[in-house]
Design an enzyme around this catalytic site. Structure first.
Site, PDB file in Angstrom:
ATOM      1  N   GLU A  45      32.787 -14.307  24.686  1.00  0.00           N
ATOM      2  CA  GLU A  45      33.284 -12.981  24.208  1.00  0.00           C
ATOM      3  C   GLU A  45      33.679 -12.226  22.707  1.00  0.00           C
ATOM      4  OE1 GLU A  45      33.477 -14.506  27.105  1.00  0.00           O
ATOM      5  OE2 GLU A  45      30.961 -13.910  27.928  1.00  0.00           O
ATOM      6  N   HIS A  76      32.782 -10.236  39.049  1.00  0.00           N
ATOM      7  CA  HIS A  76      31.763  -9.907  38.884  1.00  0.00           C
ATOM      8  C   HIS A  76      31.453  -8.568  39.396  1.00  0.00           C
ATOM      9  CE1 HIS A  76      30.565 -13.802  37.508  1.00  0.00           C
ATOM     10  NE2 HIS A  76      29.514 -12.372  36.645  1.00  0.00           N
TER      11      HIS A  76
END
Ligand code: TPP
Ligand code: MG
Lengths: 325, 331
Positions: free
Chosen positions: B60, B129
């Site tokens: 990322e 998450h």
């Protein structure tokens, strides 16, 4: 099968632990399919020899860090079915009182510092645990489990550099199952994975992750050396996940063929292979192993039934544990 | 009018802009063949090819940084960040690099990129998450932040974001991907900084972001049955924020609740509430209330997780008390 010097008891325990993982996962998958488990989970089936081969070379004082695909590591490090199923179902008696779920199971009593839902997120933690061991003169070793996909995280290279500079007792265990999510490893990893560790002067080995004795033999040797300050080490374990990336990943032929899956299941299954070895070496009979399997299935069924009935945490627990006392 | 899902709306917006502008490209994990785990981007690689729909390794910070560089040198990247929680991995590239480059270069360099990601709990995905991190990026000057509340907004805001010359972060609610809304066939854009009054009312203003707009609308229904008339406003972008529309509404209703799924403390709700206090103080009959997610990491257990987010019933209960004058001197 690689030859390892060990005794009957060790072999049977390795077999048992592998079957326990497979059985745990079969039950977890059923819970998902019957809509009894909240959320999604990632199955470890197919990779049992990796977790078991490694964890059987460790003691309870040795630590591991685990991944989103963590049930296998957790069982192999000594966890109990009941508390695991309770955690998967979000019940108060789970290892994390239902707060973590499948992706965050931690088992402090056996040195499992926890699964992690951030890919590569545990690499710093594992290396830090090893730094603590060195600073405090303790001879425990930390094993960092992670997938092939996680080798793309920059953090890995920062911590491997420091681990090598400071000779830390950490073993990086890369579970190369050929895929990260829906992508083949060769599409996301340039060059060789072991060579990356070697670039830091870290001794790296590639091993057949479907051969529990090969994994165990190598790990025993590396752990013994890491305890003496000869670490860090790197292992790339070639393995395969039987299920989809997660339990909901059912139609997956667009990225992986059924024939490939069948080939691994039929010809390289770690449990079938080890079982054949145990029988041919006269360590156990088919009947004895069948009885073992049956007992494990019974244990799992009981644990599932228990967890389904167990209580959810009380609402008052929601803001408990945000800060330590 | 036809109805499409939020997922289709995002897909259409990106496809249209990619057809319109060859410098637009997309990168992220499993965006190509897999079309993302939520299948939002399915079909794009077939139309635009792997040179413009790029599957990345799980790196990322790396691909976010590359997007910044590509944007500074003439491309318009759309970065797909699979879960909003992963923003913490890319903070340096987003906040130290993308956000500041235009300013630090005295206006010479621009970073026209879109970071599309998501927010939202109650999916049983646990603490890493499930976060709603819009306040964290909204805090950084130089970043624009859009929060679509339906398929219609998702499409119009995405198209505006892609054409904007600044880094824009779009948070989609991952539980809303299959929700349908009327979306016209003809092209449209939704400008940033223009709030949408979803429902007019007299007694109280409910300001919601993203899926909290639906929570506010449901609360308004409950209240209407009791004779309380609630106005519901969706700011659509929190940076820039259409302060004028919010202030005007509160001057009319004299009460307000601000609802956002981020943690309540130091959050979006706090910012909007304090602006209302500053700009509409003498029109208020009650303190402006904040309703955010509880200040706890999102727990996995359904029994706990459901307690952490604002609900229509909770909003209605607070609105009732405000309207009854019960909370005027609340501690
Ligand atoms: C930082 C981060 N990026 C992306 C994801 C989404 N994600 C979860 S698992 C996964 C693939 C991981 O692949 P690998 O490391 O090979 O492990 P495997 O699933 O094969 O065991 C991805 C991309 C994540 N959880 N964390
Ligand atoms: Mg993998």
């Amino acid at each position: 099968m690689a030859k390892a010097k060990s005794n009957t008891e060790d072999y049977l325990r390795m077999y048992t632990q592998m079957v326990r993982i497979r059985t745990f996962e079969d039950n977890a998958n059923q819970l998902y399919l019957s809509a009894k488990m909240p959320g999604l989970t990632h199955m470890y089936s197919g990779e049992e020899a990796v977790a078991v081969g490694i964890c059987e070379a460790l003691t309870d004082d040795d630590r591991i860090t685990s991944t989103h695909r963590g049930h296998g590591h957790c069982v192999a490090k000594g966890a109990d079915f009941k508390q695991m199923f309770c955690e998967l179902l979000g019940k108060a008696e789970g290892y994390c009182r239902g707060k973590g779920g499948s992706m965050h199971i931690a088992d402090q009593s056996h040195g499992n510092l926890g699964a992690n839902a951030i890919v590569g997120g545990s690499m710093g933690i594992a290396t830090g645990s090893a730094l603590r061991a060195k600073l405090q003169g303790s001879d425990d070793v930390t094993v960092c489990f992670f997938g092939d996909g996680a080798t793309a995280q920059g953090l890995m290279y920062e911590v491997m550099n420091m681990a090598a500079l400071w000779k830390l007792p950490v073993i990086y265990a890369c579970e190369n199952n050929g895929y990260s999510e829906y992508t083949k490893t060769e599409e996301i990893a340039a060059g060789s994975i072991t060579a990356r560790a070697e670039a830091f002067g870290i001794e790296a080995h590639q091993v057949d992750g479907q051969d529990v004795l090969a994994v165990n033999d190598l790990t025993r040797k590396l752990v013994a050396r890491a305890r003496k300050g000869e670490g860090p080490f790197f292992m790339e374990l070639m393995t395969y996940r039987y299920h989809g990336h997660h339990v909901g990943d059912i139609n997956r032929e667009y990225y992986r063929s059924k024939a490939e899956e069948k080939d691994w299941r039929d010809n390289r299954d770690p449990i079938i292979r080890f079982r054949a070895h145990l029988v041919s070496e006269g360590i156990a009979s088919e009947d004895e192993l069948d009885a073992l399997n049956a007992q494990i299935e019974k244990d799992a069924a009981e644990a599932v039934a228990y967890a389904l009935e167990a209580a959810y945490p009380d609402a008052s627990e929601v803001d408990m544990h945000v800060y330590a006392a | 009018m036809r109805e499409i899902t939020l997922s289709q709306a995002v897909n259409e917006a990106i496809a249209e802009e990619m057809r319109r502008d060859p410098t637009v490209f997309l990168m992220g994990e499993d965006v190509a063949e897999a079309g993302t785990p939520f299948k939002v981007l399915s079909g794009l690689v077939e139309e635009f090819g792997t040179a413009r729909v790029i599957d990345t390794p799980i790196s990322e910070p790396g691909f976010m940084g590359m997007a910044v560089g590509a944007a500074m040198t003439g491309a318009r990247p759309i970065v797909d960040l699979m879960f909003g929680d992963f923003i913490f991995l890319i903070m340096d590239q987003l906040c130290n690099q993308a956000a500041k480059t235009h300013y630090m270069s005295g206006g010479k360099l621009t970073v026209p990129l879109v970071l599309r990601t998501n927010l939202g709990a109650t999916r049983r995905s646990a603490a890493q998450h499930s976060q709603s991190l819009q306040a964290i990026v909204a805090h950084i000057p130089g970043l624009k932040v859009a929060m679509p509340s339906s398929a219609y907004e998702a499409k119009g805001l995405m198209k505006t974001a892609i054409r904007d010359n600044n880094p824009v972060v779009i948070f989609e609610d991952k539980l809303m991907y299959q929700d349908k809304a009327p979306v016209q066939e003809e092209e449209y854009l939704i400008p940033f900084g223009v709030a949408n009054v979803k429902r007019e009312g007299r007694d109280i203003t409910l300001i919601g972001t993203s899926s909290m707009v639906q929570v506010a609308e449901k609360a308004a229904e409950i209240l209407a049955a009791e004779g309380i008339s609630a106005e519901v406003i969706d700011p659509r972008t929190i940076v820039p924020l259409d302060e004028a529309t919010l202030v005007e509404s509160v001057k009319k209703t004299s009460r307000a609740i601000v609802i956002d799924e981020g943690h309540q403390s130091y959050g979006v709700t706090a910012e909007i509430a304090s602006r209302l206090n500053e700009k509409a103080f003498y029109h208020l009959d009650a303190p402006v209330l904040r309703m955010g997610a509880m200040d706890v990491p999102v727990p996995f257990s359904p029994a706990l997780e459901d307690l952490t987010v604002p609900t229509p019933e909770g909003v209605a209960a607070n609105a009732r008390r405000l309207c009854a004058g019960e909370m005027i001197h609340a501690a």
